[in-house]
Design a protein around this motif. Structure first.
Motif, PDB file in Angstrom:
ATOM      1  N   VAL A 169     -93.599  25.070 102.906  1.00  0.00           N
ATOM      2  CA  VAL A 169     -92.506  25.901 102.402  1.00  0.00           C
ATOM      3  C   VAL A 169     -92.409  25.733 100.897  1.00  0.00           C
ATOM      4  O   VAL A 169     -92.249  24.626 100.389  1.00  0.00           O
ATOM      5  N   SER A 170     -92.525  26.820 100.177  1.00  0.00           N
ATOM      6  CA  SER A 170     -92.418  26.770  98.719  1.00  0.00           C
ATOM      7  C   SER A 170     -91.018  27.213  98.306  1.00  0.00           C
ATOM      8  O   SER A 170     -90.355  27.952  99.031  1.00  0.00           O
ATOM      9  N   PRO A 171     -90.533  26.755  97.155  1.00  0.00           N
ATOM     10  CA  PRO A 171     -89.165  27.070  96.714  1.00  0.00           C
ATOM     11  C   PRO A 171     -89.042  28.498  96.182  1.00  0.00           C
ATOM     12  O   PRO A 171     -88.558  28.733  95.075  1.00  0.00           O
ATOM     13  N   VAL A 172     -89.527  29.422  96.968  1.00  0.00           N
ATOM     14  CA  VAL A 172     -89.423  30.846  96.628  1.00  0.00           C
ATOM     15  C   VAL A 172     -89.115  31.585  97.928  1.00  0.00           C
ATOM     16  O   VAL A 172     -88.836  30.995  98.963  1.00  0.00           O
ATOM     17  N   GLU A 173     -89.188  32.890  97.874  1.00  0.00           N
ATOM     18  CA  GLU A 173     -88.939  33.692  99.071  1.00  0.00           C
ATOM     19  C   GLU A 173     -90.030  33.424 100.115  1.00  0.00           C
ATOM     20  O   GLU A 173     -91.220  33.471  99.806  1.00  0.00           O
ATOM     21  N   VAL A 174     -89.626  33.154 101.341  1.00  0.00           N
ATOM     22  CA  VAL A 174     -90.541  32.742 102.400  1.00  0.00           C
ATOM     23  C   VAL A 174     -90.475  33.723 103.561  1.00  0.00           C
ATOM     24  O   VAL A 174     -89.389  34.122 103.984  1.00  0.00           O
ATOM     25  N   ALA A 175     -91.652  34.116 104.078  1.00  0.00           N
ATOM     26  CA  ALA A 175     -91.723  34.851 105.342  1.00  0.00           C
ATOM     27  C   ALA A 175     -91.716  33.800 106.445  1.00  0.00           C
ATOM     28  O   ALA A 175     -92.712  33.110 106.665  1.00  0.00           O
ATOM     29  N   VAL A 176     -90.594  33.641 107.110  1.00  0.00           N
ATOM     30  CA  VAL A 176     -90.365  32.493 107.987  1.00  0.00           C
ATOM     31  C   VAL A 176     -91.411  32.402 109.098  1.00  0.00           C
ATOM     32  O   VAL A 176     -92.019  31.348 109.314  1.00  0.00           O
ATOM     33  N   ALA A 177     -91.631  33.487 109.818  1.00  0.00           N
ATOM     34  CA  ALA A 177     -92.578  33.436 110.936  1.00  0.00           C
ATOM     35  C   ALA A 177     -93.991  33.126 110.462  1.00  0.00           C
ATOM     36  O   ALA A 177     -94.728  32.382 111.115  1.00  0.00           O
ATOM     37  N   ARG A 178     -94.362  33.675 109.333  1.00  0.00           N
ATOM     38  CA  ARG A 178     -95.724  33.461 108.827  1.00  0.00           C
ATOM     39  C   ARG A 178     -95.970  32.002 108.454  1.00  0.00           C
ATOM     40  O   ARG A 178     -97.091  31.496 108.611  1.00  0.00           O
ATOM     41  N   VAL A 179     -94.963  31.305 107.963  1.00  0.00           N
ATOM     42  CA  VAL A 179     -95.153  29.906 107.587  1.00  0.00           C
ATOM     43  C   VAL A 179     -95.029  28.984 108.804  1.00  0.00           C
ATOM     44  O   VAL A 179     -95.636  27.915 108.853  1.00  0.00           O
ATOM     45  N   VAL A 180     -94.255  29.409 109.822  1.00  0.00           N
ATOM     46  CA  VAL A 180     -94.085  28.589 111.026  1.00  0.00           C
ATOM     47  C   VAL A 180     -95.292  28.689 111.945  1.00  0.00           C
ATOM     48  O   VAL A 180     -95.738  27.691 112.527  1.00  0.00           O
ATOM     49  N   PHE A 181     -95.841  29.889 112.088  1.00  0.00           N
ATOM     50  CA  PHE A 181     -96.885  30.127 113.094  1.00  0.00           C
ATOM     51  C   PHE A 181     -98.079  29.172 112.999  1.00  0.00           C
ATOM     52  O   PHE A 181     -98.506  28.625 114.038  1.00  0.00           O
TER      53      PHE A 181
END
Length: 506
Positions: A169-181
């Motif tokens: 997780v970077s301290p910017v806008e995150v696509a939640v599902a894309r980083v979790v998957f």
């Protein structure tokens, strides 16, 4: 004379067409309800010729359309979807009878033409009927991946992937599902193959899973008119073949590498793949040939990867969406995490038992957004449910989504309110039929013990490490529109801004 003869033929044809239409109308609207009453079928809307009650579904997602019918006709509704006779159950009492009392006769599988892609239906734990091959594959997975012993052995793997999630997780806008998957998929991959999931494969797998969980469960004309299935009029099976083919290729490469290593005398990994190859060598046979062969290995691994990673990722995304809609509740979870973990930077599985509010958040997320919105069964014998007959061959839908939102069971059922579980001892393991997001009975989700651990651990890792807000300029809150499929996912992927909590160093 010839002209008059042709005119006479046209008049006769028109007359016959009118008579046929009248007979269909009379049969559908007058005699059919009487026949259904005589057969003691559940009540339901009147049917149109050919399409049956497909017009009653309309453009709404099936779980919402079925809920509307239940509000009008009751907890058991009889419908005709094209050429398929079906019954929809929408109450915990009806679900208990179907998934517990009569589950032995109602555990078949019907529909899902998409699963015929590449012959997958013949080797899929999800699609197979509950016979010898299905029992053998399910038992193998249960013993080698989901049994308490194996879950304990692989605990370090899950905790490692949770730490990787926080680092990703970077301290910017995150696509939640894309980083979790990738982290969810890597837990499954390491459980099955005892190897790391490389980033390139994870990216491709994400695209495949995201499309497959929609195609595999979405309404399909081939499911409603089986006689037309071979034509694949909507191209669903063709689209699914590309996804299945890619996944089979990835699995085949893992299998071949392991075969060569075993032949060279390398030490065993003692994982699911080794167990599958051992079973293949034993040569156990059922009525369809070898119980375990290359095709069965492919089918089993694909089901675990697609259904397992897709469902867990989606639930974490829904949980984050609900908490972003309710900042006070997110703050409450984070306060609990801080109190339990203290100065520690990493969440471990032994912490979960002490995180009662986090557990309530997961339960409430699963209540509002069940992993599988509709359970799909088929009657293998005629049974009686709540005084109505369910004939053999009937498709039986259990609307898990609707059951979890029934006002007779839940106060303010549409509201996200984890506090409702503070004084309510309800679990989602298939024994409390008002909360069965993973199903119940013989068809209960095989991966539930692993999903339970991953949901809490990975959600806790995200919330413990970061403060989360919606992106600047996003007005109106989170778009909570649903994408119906094998898994109920968010139609618009959730994006959020992560800010590292100063007291927690990565």
């Amino acid at each position: 004379m010839q002209c008059k003869h042709r005119v006479g033929n046209k008049i006769m044809a028109f007359f016959l067409l009118c008579i046929s239409s009248l007979l269909i109308f009379v049969t559908t609207y007058i005699f059919q309800p009487l026949i259904d009453a005589h057969r003691r079928l559940p009540p339901g809307p009147r049917r149109l010729p050919v399409i049956g009650n497909l017009h009653n579904i309309g453009r709404d997602p099936p779980h919402r359309a079925f809920a509307g019918l239940a509000n009008r006709y009751g907890p058991l509704v009889s419908v005709r979807l094209g050429g398929v006779r079906a019954v929809v159950a929408s109450s915990r009492d009806a679900a208990r009878e179907i998934l517990h009392r009569h589950n032995g006769d109602l555990a078949g599988r019907g529909g899902m033409d998409a699963w015929h892609a590449c012959g997958h239906h013949g080797h899929s734990i999800i699609a197979l009927p509950p016979r010898r091959r299905w029992r053998a594959l399910r038992k193998l997975c249960a013993e080698e991946v989901f049994a308490p012993r194996r879950l304990a052995e692989l605990r370090a793997v899950r905790e490692d992937e949770a730490r990787k999630l926080a680092r990703a997780v970077s301290p910017v806008e995150v696509a939640v599902a894309r980083v979790v998957f990738p982290r969810v998929a890597s837990v499954l991959w390491r459980s099955m193959f005892s190897e790391e999931l490389d980033p390139a494969t994870a990216r491709e797998l994400w695209d495949v899973v995201r499309e497959a969980v929609v195609i595999a469960g979405a309404p399909n004309i081939s499911d409603y008119f089986p006689a037309l299935a071979a034509a694949d009029l909507l191209g669903v099976r063709h689209r699914m073949e590309k996804l299945v083919g890619w996944t089979y290729g990835v699995i085949d490469r893992q299998v071949e590498v392991r075969r060569r290593r075993r032949a060279a005398g390398e030490p065993r990994k003692n994982d699911l793949l080794d167990a599958a190859l051992d079973m293949e060598m034993e040569g156990e046979v059922d009525g369809e040939g070898l119980v375990m062969n290359q095709d069965a290995t492919r089918g089993m691994f694909m089901d675990l990867l697609v259904a397992g990673s897709g469902s867990t990722t989606s639930t974490i995304e829904w949980a984050m969406a609900e908490l972003l809609q309710n900042p006070r509740l997110m703050e409450k979870v984070q306060e609990e995490l801080k109190r339990v973990l203290g100065a520690r930077t990493h969440v471990v599985e032994s912490d979960i038992a002490k995180l009662s509010y986090l557990q309530a958040v997961v339960k409430e997320t699963l209540r509002l957004h069940p992993t599988v919105p509709i359970g799909l069964n088929k009657a293998e014998a005629t049974v009686e449910i709540q005084g109505y007959k369910i004939p053999k061959g009937t498709t039986v839908y259990v609307n898990l989504w609707d059951i979890c939102r029934r006002a007779k069971v839940w106060d303010d059922p549409e509201k996200f309110m984890p506090e409702r579980f503070a004084d309510r001892d309800v679990s989602f393991v298939g024994t409390n039929f008002e909360l069965i997001p993973f199903g119940a009975g013989r068809r209960i989700c095989l991966g539930m013990p692993l999903a339970d651990r991953m949901l809490h651990l990975m959600l806790a890792s995200l919330l413990h490490r970061f403060e989360w807000t919606l992106p600047d300029g996003q007005v109106g809150g989170v778009d909570m529109a649903e994408q119906f499929g094998l898994v109920l996912s968010m139609a618009i992927p959730l994006r959020a801004v992560a800010k590292q909590i100063r007291s927690v160093r990565l």
